[in-house]
Design an enzyme around this catalytic site. Structure first.
Site, mmCIF file in Angstrom:
data_model
loop_
_atom_site.group_PDB
_atom_site.id
_atom_site.type_symbol
_atom_site.label_atom_id
_atom_site.label_comp_id
_atom_site.label_asym_id
_atom_site.label_seq_id
_atom_site.Cartn_x
_atom_site.Cartn_y
_atom_site.Cartn_z
ATOM 1 N N ASN A 1 0.837 -1.205 0.000
ATOM 2 C CA ASN A 1 0.000 0.000 0.000
ATOM 3 C C ASN A 1 0.872 1.256 0.000
ATOM 4 O O ASN A 1 0.524 2.260 -0.621
ATOM 5 C CB ASN A 1 -0.960 -0.009 1.191
ATOM 6 C CG ASN A 1 -2.037 -1.051 1.020
ATOM 7 O OD1 ASN A 1 -2.684 -1.131 -0.015
ATOM 8 N ND2 ASN A 1 -2.230 -1.890 2.026
ATOM 9 N N ILE B 1 -0.522 -1.953 18.227
ATOM 10 C CA ILE B 1 -1.599 -1.072 18.664
ATOM 11 C C ILE B 1 -0.995 0.032 19.520
ATOM 12 O O ILE B 1 -0.357 -0.233 20.545
ATOM 13 C CB ILE B 1 -2.674 -1.856 19.436
ATOM 14 C CG1 ILE B 1 -3.338 -2.872 18.507
ATOM 15 C CG2 ILE B 1 -3.708 -0.907 20.016
ATOM 16 C CD1 ILE B 1 -4.223 -3.869 19.205
ATOM 17 N N LEU B 2 -1.201 1.263 19.074
ATOM 18 C CA LEU B 2 -0.630 2.415 19.773
ATOM 19 C C LEU B 2 -1.596 2.930 20.843
ATOM 20 O O LEU B 2 -2.812 2.896 20.668
ATOM 21 C CB LEU B 2 -0.289 3.514 18.764
ATOM 22 C CG LEU B 2 0.875 3.128 17.843
ATOM 23 C CD1 LEU B 2 0.869 3.958 16.585
ATOM 24 C CD2 LEU B 2 2.209 3.255 18.568
ATOM 25 N N HIS C 1 -7.962 -0.507 7.325
ATOM 26 C CA HIS C 1 -8.295 -1.760 8.016
ATOM 27 C C HIS C 1 -9.067 -2.683 7.080
ATOM 28 O O HIS C 1 -10.037 -2.244 6.448
ATOM 29 C CB HIS C 1 -9.128 -1.471 9.272
ATOM 30 C CG HIS C 1 -9.463 -2.698 10.047
ATOM 31 N ND1 HIS C 1 -8.498 -3.501 10.622
ATOM 32 C CD2 HIS C 1 -10.653 -3.287 10.324
ATOM 33 C CE1 HIS C 1 -9.093 -4.517 11.228
ATOM 34 N NE2 HIS C 1 -10.389 -4.409 11.061
#
Length: 195
Positions: free
Chosen positions: A15, A94-95, A112
């Site tokens: 991407n 995961i932040l 997502h």
């Protein structure tokens, strides 16, 4: 006017490559690519395009998670103080809220591989595949979305989404392949929208 963008990746970076290939169309200027994995091929893609990279591994046995998140966020802001957007494109960490609150609202954007309210977190394609194999219907589908990042995982305001069919004949590999191609379309549509 071009927007200054930072891209977070953890893997192949396909991407990211789509963004690199369409920067003139999408009017973005990729200022930095961040990865938590040294082996992420996306780092090589960035280097080949003369985009600065930042490798910051999270070592769970020796690092406090919040300290790590803050150090990554602060280093990004130090290197790109005039950033407009941060894109998470296959970032596998995961932040925390502490990281999120370093940035103005609607700055952090995530791609997502699921529709809103469905299959949050990692392995979303596998979860969708397993769910519909166990609960077949004539209108089986999953999707992909681009959304603003909030503390709740994959629950921020949706910018764009795309519906992706699941066929009875699908294998997990064929569904992943379809997602791989179609999520790029929704990413570019979202970028066009926020510009």
């Amino acid at each position: 006017m071009y927007k200054n963008v930072v891209v977070f990746i953890s893997g192949n970076g396909s991407n990211l490559q789509k963004l690199i290939d369409t920067v003139h169309l999408s009017k973005i200027d990729i200022k930095l690519v961040v990865s938590n994995r040294k082996s992420a091929y996306g780092l090589k893609r960035a280097e080949e395009a003369d985009i600065p990279t930042l490798y910051m591994p999270y070592l769970s046995k020796t690092m406090d998670r919040t300290d790590y998140d803050l150090s990554v966020g602060n280093e990004v802001l130090r290197r790109v103080p005039d950033l407009d957007f941060v894109f998470f494109l296959g970032w596998m960490h995961i932040l925390s809220e502490d990281f999120i609150h370093l940035f103005p609202p609607k700055t952090l954007i995530n791609l997502h591989p699921a529709l809103p309210g469905c299959f949050p977190g990692k392995d979303a394609v596998l979860e969708a595949y397993n769910y519909f194999k166990e609960n077949p219907s004539k209108e089986m589908e999953t999707g992909a979305m681009v959304h603003y990042v909030i503390p709740e995982i994959d629950a921020g305001e949706v910018i764009e989404k795309i519906h992706i069919p699941i066929y009875v004949t699908d294998t997990l590999e064929t569904l992943r392949y379809r997602m791989f191609h179609m999520e790029k379309e929704v990413l570019l549509r979202a970028i066009k929208k926020i510009m």
